[in-house]
Motif scaffolding. Structure first.
Motif, mmCIF file in Angstrom:
data_model
loop_
_atom_site.group_PDB
_atom_site.id
_atom_site.type_symbol
_atom_site.label_atom_id
_atom_site.label_comp_id
_atom_site.label_asym_id
_atom_site.label_seq_id
_atom_site.Cartn_x
_atom_site.Cartn_y
_atom_site.Cartn_z
ATOM 1 N N MET A 34 0.847 -1.190 0.000
ATOM 2 C CA MET A 34 0.000 0.000 0.000
ATOM 3 C C MET A 34 0.884 1.242 0.000
ATOM 4 O O MET A 34 2.001 1.225 0.535
ATOM 5 C CB MET A 34 -0.900 0.019 1.234
ATOM 6 C CG MET A 34 -1.855 -1.167 1.340
ATOM 7 S SD MET A 34 -3.066 -1.235 -0.002
ATOM 8 C CE MET A 34 -4.013 0.266 0.304
ATOM 9 N N ALA A 35 0.385 2.301 -0.582
ATOM 10 C CA ALA A 35 1.181 3.523 -0.671
ATOM 11 C C ALA A 35 0.292 4.752 -0.563
ATOM 12 O O ALA A 35 -0.917 4.687 -0.777
ATOM 13 C CB ALA A 35 1.954 3.561 -1.981
ATOM 14 N N ALA A 50 5.305 4.261 1.249
ATOM 15 C CA ALA A 50 4.795 2.950 0.865
ATOM 16 C C ALA A 50 5.159 1.932 1.931
ATOM 17 O O ALA A 50 6.171 2.081 2.639
ATOM 18 C CB ALA A 50 5.345 2.516 -0.485
ATOM 19 N N ILE A 51 4.337 0.894 2.018
ATOM 20 C CA ILE A 51 4.571 -0.162 2.988
ATOM 21 C C ILE A 51 4.277 -1.495 2.337
ATOM 22 O O ILE A 51 3.297 -1.645 1.602
ATOM 23 C CB ILE A 51 3.702 0.059 4.243
ATOM 24 C CG1 ILE A 51 4.008 -0.983 5.316
ATOM 25 C CG2 ILE A 51 2.215 0.083 3.903
ATOM 26 C CD1 ILE A 51 3.396 -0.636 6.674
ATOM 27 N N ALA A 97 -3.073 3.956 -2.599
ATOM 28 C CA ALA A 97 -2.998 3.081 -3.753
ATOM 29 C C ALA A 97 -2.570 1.691 -3.315
ATOM 30 O O ALA A 97 -1.869 1.535 -2.305
ATOM 31 C CB ALA A 97 -2.005 3.645 -4.766
ATOM 32 N N ARG A 98 -2.971 0.708 -4.100
ATOM 33 C CA ARG A 98 -2.650 -0.693 -3.814
ATOM 34 C C ARG A 98 -1.883 -1.292 -4.974
ATOM 35 O O ARG A 98 -2.247 -1.109 -6.141
ATOM 36 C CB ARG A 98 -3.938 -1.485 -3.572
ATOM 37 C CG ARG A 98 -3.709 -2.891 -3.071
ATOM 38 C CD ARG A 98 -4.999 -3.635 -2.906
ATOM 39 N NE ARG A 98 -5.452 -4.214 -4.169
ATOM 40 C CZ ARG A 98 -6.317 -5.218 -4.262
ATOM 41 N NH1 ARG A 98 -6.824 -5.735 -3.153
ATOM 42 N NH2 ARG A 98 -6.689 -5.685 -5.434
ATOM 43 N N GLY A 99 -0.824 -2.001 -4.631
ATOM 44 C CA GLY A 99 -0.034 -2.644 -5.674
ATOM 45 C C GLY A 99 0.612 -3.915 -5.169
ATOM 46 O O GLY A 99 0.370 -4.340 -4.050
ATOM 47 N N LEU A 100 1.448 -4.492 -6.002
ATOM 48 C CA LEU A 100 2.063 -5.774 -5.655
ATOM 49 C C LEU A 100 3.333 -5.611 -4.828
ATOM 50 O O LEU A 100 3.728 -6.524 -4.104
ATOM 51 C CB LEU A 100 2.357 -6.577 -6.923
ATOM 52 C CG LEU A 100 1.124 -6.991 -7.727
ATOM 53 C CD1 LEU A 100 1.547 -7.759 -8.977
ATOM 54 C CD2 LEU A 100 0.192 -7.848 -6.871
ATOM 55 N N SER A 101 3.986 -4.469 -4.946
ATOM 56 C CA SER A 101 5.198 -4.232 -4.169
ATOM 57 C C SER A 101 5.315 -2.744 -3.881
ATOM 58 O O SER A 101 4.754 -1.925 -4.612
ATOM 59 C CB SER A 101 6.436 -4.727 -4.920
ATOM 60 O OG SER A 101 6.574 -4.059 -6.150
ATOM 61 N N PRO A 102 6.029 -2.383 -2.804
ATOM 62 C CA PRO A 102 6.092 -0.979 -2.379
ATOM 63 C C PRO A 102 7.042 -0.150 -3.258
ATOM 64 O O PRO A 102 8.189 0.086 -2.903
ATOM 65 C CB PRO A 102 6.586 -1.078 -0.939
ATOM 66 C CG PRO A 102 7.363 -2.342 -0.883
ATOM 67 C CD PRO A 102 6.693 -3.279 -1.838
ATOM 68 N N ARG A 103 6.551 0.286 -4.406
ATOM 69 C CA ARG A 103 7.345 1.052 -5.346
ATOM 70 C C ARG A 103 7.013 2.538 -5.254
ATOM 71 O O ARG A 103 5.998 2.925 -4.690
ATOM 72 C CB ARG A 103 7.072 0.546 -6.766
ATOM 73 C CG ARG A 103 7.202 -0.950 -6.928
ATOM 74 C CD ARG A 103 8.604 -1.433 -6.736
ATOM 75 N NE ARG A 103 9.457 -1.098 -7.858
ATOM 76 C CZ ARG A 103 9.622 -1.865 -8.923
ATOM 77 N NH1 ARG A 103 8.956 -2.990 -9.028
ATOM 78 N NH2 ARG A 103 10.434 -1.494 -9.884
#
Length: 122
Positions: A34-35, A50-51, A97-103
């Motif tokens: 999540m970011a 981001a985490i 925002a939601r993603g697969l890795s903390p970028r």
């Protein structure tokens, strides 16, 4: 596709604190990074923090490091952004925002909230 809902924004004075929350619908929250990003008028959306799946993978933009803290409660499907020592330059719409890795780049995130306004007066 998850629905993300931010809350906690408002109008504060310089030096004040706020805590933003972002709650996700659906299942599998704990498996995603999540970011928080923010966008000021006339500027591009910029990375804030981001985490990863656990709090062992956390990153901050230099402009907020030491003042902002990102955290998550997987039991509540919620990510938080605790903001202290707020400055007028922190004024922006804040998005989770939601993603697969903390970028750090927005293009790595598939799901976005609608944003919450934070306004910091001098």
């Amino acid at each position: 596709q998850a629905q993300l809902v931010e809350s906690g924004g408002g109008v504060v004075q310089a030096g004040d604190s706020l805590r933003l929350s972002c709650t996700a619908s659906g299942r599998g929250f704990s498996r995603y990074a999540m970011a928080w990003f923010r966008q000021a008028p006339g500027k591009d959306r910029e990375f804030v923090a981001a985490i990863g799946w656990t709090e062992g993978a956390i990153g901050y933009d230099d402009s907020v490091r030491g003042r902002f803290t990102i955290s998550r409660d997987n039991s509540k499907n919620t990510v938080y952004l605790s903001m202290t020592s707020l400055e007028p330059d922190d004024t922006a719409i804040y998005y989770c925002a939601r993603g697969l890795s903390p970028r750090r780049l927005p293009r790595f995130y598939d799901d976005w909230g609608q944003g919450t306004q934070v306004t910091v007066s001098p």
